[in-house]
Design a protein around this motif. Sequence first.
Motif, short mmCIF file in Angstrom:
data_model
loop_
_atom_site.label_atom_id
_atom_site.label_comp_id
_atom_site.label_asym_id
_atom_site.label_seq_id
_atom_site.Cartn_x
_atom_site.Cartn_y
_atom_site.Cartn_z
N LEU A 106 16.31 35.24 38.97
CA LEU A 106 16.78 36.58 39.30
C LEU A 106 16.23 37.10 40.62
N ILE A 107 15.61 36.22 41.37
CA ILE A 107 15.15 36.64 42.69
C ILE A 107 16.28 36.38 43.68
N PRO A 108 16.68 37.41 44.45
CA PRO A 108 17.74 37.17 45.45
C PRO A 108 17.41 35.95 46.30
N GLY B 237 10.40 42.25 49.28
CA GLY B 237 10.69 41.12 48.39
C GLY B 237 10.27 41.44 46.97
N VAL B 238 9.08 42.00 46.82
CA VAL B 238 8.59 42.35 45.49
C VAL B 238 9.54 43.35 44.83
N ILE B 239 9.94 44.37 45.61
CA ILE B 239 10.83 45.39 45.04
C ILE B 239 12.17 44.78 44.64
N ALA B 240 12.65 43.81 45.45
CA ALA B 240 13.92 43.17 45.12
C ALA B 240 13.81 42.29 43.88
N MET B 241 12.58 41.89 43.54
CA MET B 241 12.38 41.03 42.37
C MET B 241 12.34 41.82 41.07
N ILE B 242 11.89 43.09 41.18
CA ILE B 242 11.58 43.86 39.96
C ILE B 242 12.76 44.03 39.00
N PRO B 243 13.96 44.44 39.48
CA PRO B 243 15.05 44.64 38.51
C PRO B 243 15.31 43.39 37.69
N GLY B 244 15.27 42.23 38.36
CA GLY B 244 15.48 40.98 37.65
C GLY B 244 14.47 40.80 36.54
N ALA B 245 13.20 41.04 36.87
CA ALA B 245 12.15 40.86 35.88
C ALA B 245 12.36 41.81 34.71
N ILE B 246 12.76 43.07 35.01
CA ILE B 246 12.99 44.05 33.95
C ILE B 246 14.13 43.59 33.05
N ILE B 247 15.21 43.10 33.69
CA ILE B 247 16.36 42.68 32.89
C ILE B 247 15.99 41.52 31.97
N VAL B 248 15.31 40.53 32.51
CA VAL B 248 14.93 39.39 31.66
C VAL B 248 14.10 39.89 30.48
N TYR B 249 13.20 40.82 30.79
CA TYR B 249 12.32 41.30 29.73
C TYR B 249 13.12 42.04 28.65
N LEU B 250 14.09 42.89 29.09
CA LEU B 250 14.85 43.68 28.13
C LEU B 250 15.74 42.82 27.24
N VAL B 251 16.34 41.79 27.82
CA VAL B 251 17.31 41.04 27.03
C VAL B 251 16.70 39.76 26.44
#
Lengths: 288, 264
Positions: A106-108, B237-251
């Motif tokens: 999920l990292i761009p 880069g870190v900020i762009a990573m966060i939504p992905g990490a949140i989504i994986v965690y939620l689902v």
Amino acid sequence: MKQRPWLFLLPALLLVSISAFIPLITVMNYSQLTLLPGTEPYFSGLENFVAILEDEAFRAALGRQVIFSFLVLITEIPLGLGLAMAMPKEGPGVGLSLVLLGIPLLIPWNVVGIIWRVFTRSDIGVLPAAFDWFGYSYEISSSTFDAWWTVLAMDIWHWTPLVVLICYAGIQAIPEEYYMAAKIDRASPWKTFRYVTLPNLRGVLIIAVLLRLMDSFKIYAEPFVLTGGGPGSSTTFLSTYTSRMAIGGFQMGRGAATSLIYFFIVILISFVIYIVMLNLGQGAGGDQ
Amino acid sequence: MNKKYYLILFLVFILVPIYWMVNMSFKPNSEILNRLTLYPHEFTLANYKEILSSEFWRAGYINSILMASMNVVFVTIAALPAAYAFSRWDFRGDKHLFFWFLTNRMAPPAAFMVPFFILYSNLNLIDTYWAVALAHCLFNLPLAIWILEGFMSGIPKEIDEMAFIDGHSFPSFCWNIFLPLIKPGIAVTAFLTFMFSWVELLLARTLTNEAAQPITVTLTRSLGAGGWDWGVLAAAGVIAMIPGAIIVYLVRDLLATGFSMGRV
């Protein structure tokens, strides 16, 4: 009632027509035109295709692409399968492993490039420093060898998790009784793997191999950010070449022809691998 | 139990480069450039402040989330009935059509860049969310149909028939019986669709200029702008990573069931 399936397919067909079909027709149209800025486009038949196929840079990029995708497949598939087998089947470890494995996916893609760039740059990265400590001088910006294996390591880092997730799904679906039976027969771990796990994973392995093949063939952003296609053009893959042709070059017809050749190669290789994998399983006593 | 170490080793391999970027995002540039430190000695939040206070970065961030969500909606709405048709009925040309859908997944975005640009220019959609959300259907729709078809085929046809005998209308059957059954499948599909849309760069860059520019594009443009502000870049880069990490965690639970249904 006969029209019912088509009614169900209508939204998908509409969406595909604007996202794939119409653009494809446009590419086909352009590929046979000579489009020079400032002049009227004229029909030139297969001229663009011949010019591309004769282009040294195109052949080199294609060669690198094939080698790269091959290396990706022979490392990521066994590694991913092995990791999937090492995954816990239940308990808190499952969620944790899934979350950690999901992160690289999920990292761009350009951020993946950035992560590896700051990781491997000789002035600010920790990897060159670590290699230096071991007495190996690591130079991503000047050594073709270092650039290649770093791009490969990045791809393994980035995409092996997808292979793990897909294989894990397949392994979860194998009934426990099969393993019980293997145990009763005192099958060795290798035999259990060979005759129970592997045949039952044929379907998911085909998906994993095809996905990785298609996607590694399309790799663009990560090496572009990491190495910029260099040193020289040693990590310039087909996508980088094509996008340079399509935007950078003045000849849109050439770009379109490159695109079509590219698309055709991907479909051809995917199709061959698909057929080979289907037959492989059958011959080796796989069920289903 | 050496199998476990193999897995742990790989998870560490995943985390090390990420840690290096996170570590860098909390350092001032002077520390980044002058010495290698395994953790920030001069801890600073300045890099994050710079990003979060800039309208430019914030907009890119929101644009990305909106585009990927729109794409998930389009793809799911179109893929559900299509996958149902493929899994339930035999009709003339179904195998060919299925493979044709799949070939679109193989299409390299680089090959479609120029025609997309021309098509969406004519439709006046350049630099809108619509352009990117629609263009990303190119690779997401085939994948979604492929995965959902697998899940749906795993559900016996008898369930459909029983429901109709019980007097369910088709919409009522879908809503009350069928959709809940394939919920994990929809979760896996939505997850992968969001993922591939969220991370794509080439088409997003071609089809947006400024108003609808997603975070991936903002990142490359500022990367190319010359000023090598490593700290800010790492923070972005870190900020762009966060939504992905949140989504994986939620689902994660839905994913675990989805994946354990064995139909990816």
